[in-house]
Enzyme design. Structure first.
Site, PDB file in Angstrom:
ATOM      1  N   ASP A  58     -15.384  -4.983 -13.265  1.00 40.21           N
ATOM      2  CA  ASP A  58     -14.438  -4.394 -12.317  1.00 40.21           C
ATOM      3  C   ASP A  58     -14.536  -2.876 -12.283  1.00 40.21           C
ATOM      4  O   ASP A  58     -14.674  -2.224 -13.326  1.00 40.21           O
ATOM      5  CB  ASP A  58     -13.004  -4.747 -12.713  1.00 40.21           C
ATOM      6  CG  ASP A  58     -12.656  -6.189 -12.422  1.00 40.21           C
ATOM      7  OD1 ASP A  58     -13.489  -6.892 -11.833  1.00 40.21           O
ATOM      8  OD2 ASP A  58     -11.553  -6.614 -12.782  1.00 40.21           O
ATOM      9  N   ASP A  73     -13.109 -16.101  -8.672  1.00 38.52           N
ATOM     10  CA  ASP A  73     -13.354 -15.435  -9.946  1.00 38.52           C
ATOM     11  C   ASP A  73     -13.843 -16.450 -10.981  1.00 38.52           C
ATOM     12  O   ASP A  73     -14.002 -17.638 -10.679  1.00 38.52           O
ATOM     13  CB  ASP A  73     -12.070 -14.746 -10.406  1.00 38.52           C
ATOM     14  CG  ASP A  73     -12.334 -13.434 -11.121  1.00 38.52           C
ATOM     15  OD1 ASP A  73     -13.416 -13.292 -11.709  1.00 38.52           O
ATOM     16  OD2 ASP A  73     -11.446 -12.567 -11.099  1.00 38.52           O
TER      17      ASP A  73
END
Length: 428
Positions: free
Chosen positions: A224, A163
């Site tokens: 997301d 990430d």
């Protein structure tokens, strides 16, 4: 996960793709879109195992999902990865700087869990962050790239998602490349999933996709996914709005990633589940499920295990499909796939409804003008297979004619159009 709200330093200039030929990463992995299961969308950062024993991020959760992947048929259908996302770590590294899992939730350690998953014929994935902390605040990778790469290899990791929270955007790309180099030096083949495009896109920076293809097997392009049809539509819109820019960089070994499949959770109806699956299939996206496999309703499980749809998603050409036209709020998505008949490829075509009329919407389209099918004089027509209905007899449709379908509100229909050279065709 992607957290665009984290404070990061803005990059002052756009990355510009060069005209040089750049070879894609060739680590022998991800020749087809990766398939598996991932924890984040469904289980987030639930860490209270006293209150939520069946949902907390723990060794028990991932063992249970691995067992269900086998017993429910997902492994045999092609779903092979079991992936941990954020919140698996202890709050601090050990005295030697080595990452360690939370000892209460992962009492036997990560290698034990990886071995358990491998013993069931599956592969094991894990999560880290290129910044100082993960998005949930656990230890990040800065200063530990080499050590973390060696640790993951020692544990038997097969898939790593990195990430980009708490990272300096000016250093982010170089750090992703650096970690990838350390990972490759371990000698263990590890599928590399990167997130830097999502962080750059949110800041208005055009990612260097040639660098991405050299470095990563797949990458998150946008934010997301949430447990809602609205979220699916928003991500789909990003991909259609930017398709001319991102489609050319998608293919075997290097995939655009619109995030996980959320079928089987709370937010999608049956028809909306068909819609997400249809679009992800035509885009040739990775199929990473994020749900409770023990609670998936039979009709949703049937969708996820649909052999004809998986076959299209896993097509060896690896071409990303495109939105070719919108007619009365019905999107038409098209993807070239095998088999090739003569000089023409088969086409996977999805009709995706953005309507909410309350009744199925009948749509008649011209195959050449609206759908973009070939006008070659050699093709006499198409044999059309309904991929959501394996029992339906295929239709024979003349080339250059029209095709009629009826799509449920917020749903989708998905077909395979196989070129034909015969003579017995119907025309709507």
């Amino acid at each position: 996960m992607v957290n665009p709200k984290v404070d990061i330093v803005l990059l002052g200039a756009l990355f510009v793709c060069t005209a040089l030929v750049v070879h894609a990463l060739d680590n022998g992995l991800a020749h087809r879109p990766p398939m598996g299961w991932m924890s984040w969308e469904r289980y987030r950062c639930i860490t209270d195992c006293s209150k939520y024993p069946d949902e907390c991020i723990s060794e028990a959760l991932f063992k249970r999902m691995a067992d269900l992947m086998v017993s429910e048929g997902y492994r045999d259908a092609g779903y092979e990865y079991v992936n941990i996302d954020d919140c698996w770590m202890a709050d601090e590294r050990d005295e030697d700087g080595v990452l360690q899992p939370n000892k209460e939730r992962f009492p036997n350690g990560i290698k034990h869990l990886a071995d358990y998953i491998h013993e069931r014929g599956l592969k094991f994935g894990i999560y880290q962050d290129i910044g100082t902390k993960t998005c949930a605040g656990y230890p990040g990778m800065v200063g530990y790239f080499k050590l973390d790469a060696e640790t993951f290899a020692d544990w038997g990791v097969d898939f790593i998602k990195i990430d980009g929270c708490y990272a300096d955007v000016e250093l982010m790309v170089n750090d992703y490349i650096k970690f990838g180099e350390y990972m490759n030096r371990t000698g263990r083949p590890i599928l590399y999933s990167c997130s830097w495009p999502a962080y750059q896109e949110y800041d208005g920076i055009i990612p260097d996709y040639d660098q991405l293809k050299e470095t990563c097997n797949m990458w998150r392009n946008w934010g997301d996914i949430e447990d809602s049809h609205q979220s699916v539509v928003e991500i789909t819109k990003y991909f259609s709005d930017h398709q001319n820019r991102i489609v050319p960089h998608h293919g075997p070994g290097h995939w655009n990633d619109p995030d996980t499949l959320i079928l089987g959770n709370y937010g999608l109806s049956y028809d909306q589940s068909k819609s997400q699956l249809a679009v992800w299939t035509v885009m040739g996206a990775p199929l990473l499920i994020s749900n409770d496999l023990a609670k998936v309703r039979p009709e949703i499980k049937e969708l996820l295990l649909n052999k004809a749809i998986i076959r299209v998603n896993q097509d060896p050409l690896g071409i990303q499909g495109r939105l070719v036209k919108t007619v009365n709020k019905i999107e038409i998505w098209k993807r070239p796939i095998m088999p090739r008949v003569g000089h023409e490829l088969t086409q996977a075509i999805a009709f995706v409804s953005r309507r909410a009329d309350g009744a199925p919407y009948p749509l008649r389209v011209k195959l050449q003008e609206d759908v973009g099918l070939s006008n070659s004089t050699n093709i006499k027509g198409y044999k059309v297979y309904d991929l959501f209905d394996a029992k339906a007899a295929p239709l024979l449709v003349r080339a250059g004619s029209t095709f009629e379908t009826r799509i449920n509100p917020t749903g989708a229909n998905l077909y395979r159009f196989v070129p034909q050279f015969g003579t017995n065709f119907i025309s709507f």
